[in-house]
Motif scaffolding. Structure first.
Motif, PDB file in Angstrom:
ATOM      1  N   LYS A  65       0.829  -1.208   0.000  1.00 27.61           N
ATOM      2  CA  LYS A  65       0.000   0.000   0.000  1.00 27.61           C
ATOM      3  C   LYS A  65       0.865   1.261   0.000  1.00 27.61           C
ATOM      4  O   LYS A  65       0.530   2.247  -0.654  1.00 27.61           O
ATOM      5  CB  LYS A  65      -0.931   0.004   1.216  1.00 27.61           C
ATOM      6  N   LEU A  66       1.970   1.219   0.745  1.00 31.38           N
ATOM      7  CA  LEU A  66       2.878   2.369   0.762  1.00 31.38           C
ATOM      8  C   LEU A  66       3.493   2.581  -0.619  1.00 31.38           C
ATOM      9  O   LEU A  66       3.551   3.707  -1.120  1.00 31.38           O
ATOM     10  CB  LEU A  66       3.980   2.156   1.802  1.00 31.38           C
ATOM     11  N   GLY A  67       3.948   1.503  -1.241  1.00 27.10           N
ATOM     12  CA  GLY A  67       4.601   1.586  -2.542  1.00 27.10           C
ATOM     13  C   GLY A  67       3.679   2.005  -3.672  1.00 27.10           C
ATOM     14  O   GLY A  67       4.148   2.462  -4.716  1.00 27.10           O
ATOM     15  N   MET A  68       2.363   1.874  -3.488  1.00 28.78           N
ATOM     16  CA  MET A  68       1.405   2.284  -4.518  1.00 28.78           C
ATOM     17  C   MET A  68       1.119   3.788  -4.506  1.00 28.78           C
ATOM     18  O   MET A  68       0.519   4.304  -5.436  1.00 28.78           O
ATOM     19  CB  MET A  68       0.080   1.526  -4.345  1.00 28.78           C
ATOM     20  N   GLN A  69       1.576   4.474  -3.463  1.00 32.49           N
ATOM     21  CA  GLN A  69       1.354   5.914  -3.402  1.00 32.49           C
ATOM     22  C   GLN A  69       2.241   6.607  -4.438  1.00 32.49           C
ATOM     23  O   GLN A  69       3.397   6.228  -4.632  1.00 32.49           O
ATOM     24  CB  GLN A  69       1.682   6.452  -1.997  1.00 32.49           C
TER      25      GLN A  69
END
Length: 81
Positions: A65-69
């Motif tokens: 989820k962090l990397g999709m920002q």
């Protein structure tokens, strides 16, 4: 449930992503052992290290989820204990 100690390293190139990142970290706060944030003003980025004690699927979900920002890179290192 089996837990593992992991570190998620986050590099933020887009300051606008900071709110979303903090909301995600707050959502997973029960697994967070500690965090350290470093603003690297000379490069225009921020770096955050987050230590977790969590099941593998929880760590993977948060890292993903962090990397999709937009403008955010996240990588995870898990200890072999």
């Amino acid at each position: 449930m089996d837990t593992r100690v992991s570190v998620i390293s986050i590099i933020i190139k887009n300051d606008e992503a900071a709110t979303a990142i903090n909301e995600l970290l707050h959502e997973y706060r029960q697994y967070v052992v500690g965090r350290m944030g470093i603003p690297y003003r000379d490069r225009g980025i921020s770096i955050i290290s987050v230590v977790l004690d969590a099941p593998g699927d929880v760590t993977s979900a948060l890292s993903g989820k962090l990397g999709m920002q937009p403008g955010v890179s996240a990588k995870t290192l898990t200890a072999k204990l």
